[in-house]
Design a protein around this motif. Sequence first.
Motif, PDB file in Angstrom:
ATOM      1  N   VAL A 109       0.868  -1.236  -0.105  1.00 21.89           N
ATOM      2  CA  VAL A 109       0.014  -0.071  -0.225  1.00 21.89           C
ATOM      3  C   VAL A 109       0.953   1.255  -0.051  1.00 21.89           C
ATOM      4  O   VAL A 109       0.481   2.228  -0.633  1.00 21.89           O
ATOM      5  N   ASP A 110       1.906   1.317   0.786  1.00 17.45           N
ATOM      6  CA  ASP A 110       2.723   2.352   0.989  1.00 17.45           C
ATOM      7  C   ASP A 110       3.607   2.670  -0.320  1.00 17.45           C
ATOM      8  O   ASP A 110       3.608   3.746  -0.925  1.00 17.45           O
ATOM      9  N   LEU A 111       3.959   1.514  -1.196  1.00 13.48           N
ATOM     10  CA  LEU A 111       4.754   1.667  -2.311  1.00 13.48           C
ATOM     11  C   LEU A 111       3.627   2.149  -3.390  1.00 13.48           C
ATOM     12  O   LEU A 111       3.943   3.078  -4.528  1.00 13.48           O
ATOM     13  N   TYR A 112       2.407   1.723  -3.388  1.00 14.11           N
ATOM     14  CA  TYR A 112       1.350   2.078  -4.366  1.00 14.11           C
ATOM     15  C   TYR A 112       1.045   3.680  -4.317  1.00 14.11           C
ATOM     16  O   TYR A 112       1.125   4.529  -5.037  1.00 14.11           O
ATOM     17  N   ASN A 113       1.194   3.863  -3.058  1.00 17.64           N
ATOM     18  CA  ASN A 113       0.986   5.527  -2.585  1.00 17.64           C
ATOM     19  C   ASN A 113       2.309   6.277  -3.089  1.00 17.64           C
ATOM     20  O   ASN A 113       1.853   7.529  -3.303  1.00 17.64           O
ATOM     21  N   GLN A 114       3.113   5.602  -3.278  1.00 16.72           N
ATOM     22  CA  GLN A 114       4.360   6.423  -3.753  1.00 16.72           C
ATOM     23  C   GLN A 114       4.321   6.350  -5.434  1.00 16.72           C
ATOM     24  O   GLN A 114       5.296   7.035  -5.790  1.00 16.72           O
ATOM     25  N   GLY A 115       3.438   5.871  -5.962  1.00 16.97           N
ATOM     26  CA  GLY A 115       3.399   5.742  -7.379  1.00 16.97           C
ATOM     27  C   GLY A 115       3.682   4.608  -8.088  1.00 16.97           C
ATOM     28  O   GLY A 115       3.855   4.486  -9.259  1.00 16.97           O
ATOM     29  N   TYR A 116       4.299   3.568  -7.329  1.00 16.92           N
ATOM     30  CA  TYR A 116       4.437   2.440  -7.951  1.00 16.92           C
ATOM     31  C   TYR A 116       3.419   1.405  -8.374  1.00 16.92           C
ATOM     32  O   TYR A 116       2.347   1.633  -7.644  1.00 16.92           O
ATOM     33  N   ARG A 117       3.412   0.986  -9.779  1.00 19.37           N
ATOM     34  CA  ARG A 117       2.315   0.355 -10.179  1.00 19.37           C
ATOM     35  C   ARG A 117       2.413  -0.880 -10.996  1.00 19.37           C
ATOM     36  O   ARG A 117       1.441  -1.811 -11.366  1.00 19.37           O
ATOM     37  N   ARG A 118       3.746  -1.390 -10.828  1.00 16.05           N
ATOM     38  CA  ARG A 118       4.094  -3.117 -11.349  1.00 16.05           C
ATOM     39  C   ARG A 118       4.620  -3.753 -10.077  1.00 16.05           C
ATOM     40  O   ARG A 118       5.027  -3.502  -9.052  1.00 16.05           O
ATOM     41  N   VAL A 119       4.113  -5.295 -10.449  1.00 11.15           N
ATOM     42  CA  VAL A 119       4.565  -6.123  -9.543  1.00 11.15           C
ATOM     43  C   VAL A 119       5.074  -7.275 -10.139  1.00 11.15           C
ATOM     44  O   VAL A 119       4.503  -7.526 -11.286  1.00 11.15           O
ATOM     45  N   VAL A 120       6.090  -7.912  -9.670  1.00  6.93           N
ATOM     46  CA  VAL A 120       6.532  -8.735 -10.123  1.00  6.93           C
ATOM     47  C   VAL A 120       6.530  -9.872  -8.991  1.00  6.93           C
ATOM     48  O   VAL A 120       6.705  -9.882  -8.009  1.00  6.93           O
ATOM     49  N   ASP A 121       5.632 -11.035  -9.182  1.00  8.34           N
ATOM     50  CA  ASP A 121       5.583 -12.136  -8.496  1.00  8.34           C
ATOM     51  C   ASP A 121       6.246 -13.327  -9.038  1.00  8.34           C
ATOM     52  O   ASP A 121       6.011 -13.851 -10.186  1.00  8.34           O
ATOM     53  N   LEU A 122       7.066 -14.007  -7.994  1.00  9.78           N
ATOM     54  CA  LEU A 122       7.889 -15.230  -8.573  1.00  9.78           C
ATOM     55  C   LEU A 122       7.673 -16.266  -7.527  1.00  9.78           C
ATOM     56  O   LEU A 122       7.734 -16.297  -6.562  1.00  9.78           O
ATOM     57  N   ASP A 123       7.293 -17.315  -8.064  1.00  9.90           N
ATOM     58  CA  ASP A 123       7.141 -18.791  -7.436  1.00  9.90           C
ATOM     59  C   ASP A 123       8.011 -19.903  -8.190  1.00  9.90           C
ATOM     60  O   ASP A 123       7.756 -20.039  -9.124  1.00  9.90           O
TER      61      ASP A 123
END
Length: 132
Positions: A109-123
């Motif tokens: 949530v904090d990163l989103y509020n800073q403007g970040y919009r991409r997520v990398v999910d690795l399994d």
Amino acid sequence: AYLRVKRNKGAAGIDDMTVNDLLPYLRENKMELIASLREIKYKLAPVKRVEIPKPNGGVRRPGIPTVVDRMVQQAVAQILTPIFEHVFSDNSFSFRPHRGAHDAIAKVVDLYNQGYRRVVDLDLKAYFDNVN
């Protein structure tokens, strides 16, 4: 380490020793266990494999260590965790003291509020089944 293993409960390993059997075992074998650890002769027992059904139809095959092995591992973790904790990434939340899923969500949530919009999910499938 004993108290943590006792509190966590858990199933018996391949030796069928339960957490309730651990204290009597330690009373009888404490000196031999300590000597084997000091002399670097302690050997972990093979883990007991069980199958747990997954919702998608597959199975998960976790390994269950013996309660003595869990206690030894816990003792090592209690010594090493404070040494290494300060060098781990602030963005790491799994299996860390005083960090959990809610902390990870708050970070997202904090990163989103800073403007970040991409997520990398690795399994990494079956990673711990293949790492030495």
